[in-house]
Design a protein around this motif. Structure first.
Motif, PDB file in Angstrom:
ATOM      1  N   GLU A  87       0.828  -1.179  -0.014  1.00 41.94           N
ATOM      2  CA  GLU A  87      -0.044  -0.037  -0.024  1.00 41.94           C
ATOM      3  C   GLU A  87       0.968   1.284  -0.040  1.00 41.94           C
ATOM      4  OE1 GLU A  87      -1.869  -3.316   2.076  1.00 41.94           O
ATOM      5  OE2 GLU A  87      -0.234  -2.190   2.763  1.00 41.94           O
ATOM      6  N   ASP A 103       2.099   1.571  -3.460  1.00 43.65           N
ATOM      7  CA  ASP A 103       1.259   2.200  -4.337  1.00 43.65           C
ATOM      8  C   ASP A 103       0.981   3.715  -4.037  1.00 43.65           C
ATOM      9  OD1 ASP A 103       0.924  -0.343  -5.440  1.00 43.65           O
ATOM     10  OD2 ASP A 103      -0.942  -0.877  -4.266  1.00 43.65           O
ATOM     11  N   SER A 104       1.254   4.185  -3.035  1.00 43.00           N
ATOM     12  CA  SER A 104       1.086   5.345  -2.447  1.00 43.00           C
ATOM     13  C   SER A 104       2.060   6.290  -3.247  1.00 43.00           C
ATOM     14  CB  SER A 104       1.109   5.805  -0.938  1.00 43.00           C
ATOM     15  OG  SER A 104      -0.036   4.928  -0.521  1.00 43.00           O
ATOM     16  N   PHE A 118      -0.932   5.781   7.034  1.00 45.07           N
ATOM     17  CA  PHE A 118      -0.358   4.578   7.385  1.00 45.07           C
ATOM     18  C   PHE A 118       0.501   4.999   8.967  1.00 45.07           C
ATOM     19  CE2 PHE A 118      -0.266   4.229   2.936  1.00 45.07           C
ATOM     20  CZ  PHE A 118      -1.476   3.487   2.704  1.00 45.07           C
TER      21      PHE A 118
END
Length: 104
Positions: A21, A24-25, A74
């Motif tokens: 994630e 991807d960010s 996150f």
């Protein structure tokens, strides 16, 4: 440079240290926050910072005064690398650790 329609990769070193994630960010930051906003070279630097326990990505580029910091949803983890790089060789785009880069 850095077009979303090119092949994108992350090195094993990055994959071992960062959840998907977050990788991807980084691509989302490049596409949504940087492309068309700041002139991008072929090597981008992202510092991973701890902001009150959350992850902040700080973008900077060699020979440029432009800096952008983006807070991500996150939790920060001390095992994250301090810095990752995004490199565009004209065909492929790769997120890598600084020590995985090519020295010329």
């Amino acid at each position: 440079m850095f077009s979303a329609n090119h092949s994108r990769f992350a090195t094993y070193g990055v994959i071992a240290k960062l959840p998907g994630e977050i990788i991807d960010s980084i691509w989302m930051i490049i596409d949504q926050d940087l492309t068309g906003v700041v002139p991008l070279g072929n090597l981008l630097r992202f510092d991973l910072l701890n902001t009150k326990g959350k992850l902040t990505m700080a973008f900077s580029e060699k020979n440029s005064d432009t800096q952008v910091a983006i807070d991500l949803p996150f939790d920060y983890d001390a095992s994250f690398p301090e810095t990752v790089m995004a490199y565009d060789d004209g065909e492929n785009q790769t997120i890598l650790l600084p020590e995985e880069g090519h020295q010329h």
